[in-house]
Scaffold this active site. Sequence first.
Site, PDB file in Angstrom:
ATOM      1  N   ASN A 133       0.823  -1.209   0.000  1.00  0.00           N
ATOM      2  CA  ASN A 133       0.000   0.000   0.000  1.00  0.00           C
ATOM      3  C   ASN A 133       0.865   1.270   0.000  1.00  0.00           C
ATOM      4  OD1 ASN A 133      -1.697   2.154   1.832  1.00  0.00           O
ATOM      5  ND2 ASN A 133      -3.016   0.917   0.557  1.00  0.00           N
TER       6      ASN A 133
HETATM    7  N1  PLP Z   1      -2.598  -1.402   3.919  1.00  0.00           N
HETATM    8  C1  PLP Z   1      -3.411  -2.017   3.055  1.00  0.00           C
HETATM    9  C2  PLP Z   1      -3.063  -3.406   2.594  1.00  0.00           C
HETATM   10  C3  PLP Z   1      -4.561  -1.385   2.587  1.00  0.00           C
HETATM   11  O1  PLP Z   1      -5.355  -1.996   1.701  1.00  0.00           O
HETATM   12  C4  PLP Z   1      -4.867  -0.074   3.048  1.00  0.00           C
HETATM   13  C5  PLP Z   1      -6.068   0.612   2.589  1.00  0.00           C
HETATM   14  O2  PLP Z   1      -6.929   0.080   1.964  1.00  0.00           O
HETATM   15  C6  PLP Z   1      -3.982   0.528   3.942  1.00  0.00           C
HETATM   16  C7  PLP Z   1      -2.866  -0.156   4.361  1.00  0.00           C
HETATM   17  C8  PLP Z   1      -4.216   1.909   4.460  1.00  0.00           C
HETATM   18  O3  PLP Z   1      -5.184   1.867   5.462  1.00  0.00           O
HETATM   19  P1  PLP Z   1      -5.493   3.143   6.400  1.00  0.00           P
HETATM   20  O4  PLP Z   1      -6.414   4.009   5.628  1.00  0.00           O
HETATM   21  O5  PLP Z   1      -6.134   2.556   7.622  1.00  0.00           O
HETATM   22  O6  PLP Z   1      -4.213   3.824   6.698  1.00  0.00           O
END
Ligand code: PLP
Length: 508
Positions: free
Chosen positions: A192
Amino acid sequence: MDAKEFREFGKAAVDFVADYLENIRDDEVLPSVEPGYLLDLLPKEMPEQPESWKEVLGDINRVIKPGLTHWQSPNMHAYYPTSTSYPSIVGEMLASGFGIIGFSWICSPACTELEVVVMDWLAKFLKLPEHFQHASEGPGGGVIQGSASEAVLVAVLAAREQAVVSYKESHPELSESEIRGRLVAYSSDQSNSCIEKAGVLAAMPIRLLPAGEDFVLRGETLKTAIEEDVAAGRIPVICIATLGTTGTCAYDDIESLSTVCEEHKVWLHVDAAYAGGGFALEEYSELRKGLDRVDSLNFNLHKFMLVNFDCSAMWLRDANKVVDSFNVDRIYLKHKHQGQSQIPDFRHWQIPLGRRFRALKVWITFRTLGAEGLRNHVRKHIELAKQFEDLVVKDSRFEIVAPRALGLVCFRPKGDNEITSQLLHRIMERKKIYMVKAEHAGRQFLRFVVCGMDAKPEDIDFAWTEIESQLTALLEEQSLAARKAGNVADLTQHFQIHLTTDNVEKSQ
Ligand code: PLP
């Protein structure tokens, strides 16, 4: 506003929310407003005199609601779900009502202790290794962060500080700034965006290593990168693996990554923001392989546990590593019970000082739904995704791009990227359902995610009808245009797909 008015306003607001959620299918999932619509509708100054709450609630319906993208609609299929539930909403309201900021135990013992309780409940529910529980013998435990991004940043910063201290011990001839300048971290090119951002915020380069054809990052790729860096005098600090990548919900190979991290004393963090929901299911026990060897992990309750944003669980095998890295004290923050086991001062586990009473909505949700209710919710999303996948597979104009994982199906119309873009464009213009594109190795595809507070099989049929009928309409338009231009043959070859619905395979 006095308590009497608050009672009236609050009750009206609860009715408003219940009506909104009950009738959410009546609205198009995407709003029909243009940029700046609200700026034109609202006055440029706040009102000088108080206005009645009835007027304000009326305006919420009139000007705010039309500008919402309805994330709780079952016609939302973009991104991963942002969950909510009635009990969680009530929990949020009660936490606001108490209005506390629980940065240390004394600031509201219930806030800290309830968080300890629900984090241990959750660790057991997800069948995480025992050392992540506060109740375990060791220094492990869980904390609620606002988002996965914050959890990742906390892990990256703590790993960085630990690395600086231990490298300075073994290389006293180097200055701290020389050490900091050599630090390097790793993740996969499928991870991400928040991981890359954590690298920027931590002033530490994060190498995004190539995942395999199957979107999976494995130990051998990490090993090669670490060996290259060590040979060049760099200092490997942390690897952030993903269970459930954002693009295709691929699962990095935690076992082989752990082996490499252990060998090189590199912190291993697992971002399971979405797929962590699968840990709870016995049929997904494979997903948990290797978690006993990781240093930290995060899972968003606001994605899969019917708890509303923001609520991201994070567990640490050794919380002291974070506390020691972040501990900045002042006399006014001290209290007589600090340092006692089982009553952490969570301010040392996070970036801000103040912290919300998030554990309350978690506790209320867990109690009113029960473990079985939560497992059923995850299973329902998986079933609905299977239903969608079956529909895609039966239509020979489409192809599946990556194995279905939990509630995500990655698919595309056969042919070049242009047809995927055009199909999505049409669907977005019509606003009946909302999906987004992703890309891997130059191939674009559509992500269909089961979302919404209460998705049902008929919602999946609705979405599929929209998708396949729009492809039919698009192809008919293309065919007509090509016929006019007198080159049907060229176009057919271009899209490599069948132009009539007669060719759609409806059989198994
Ligand atoms: N990590 C993954 C695998 C995600 O899919 C996402 C968002 O969809 C995130 C991190 C980011 O999440 P957050 O908005 O809680 O920071």
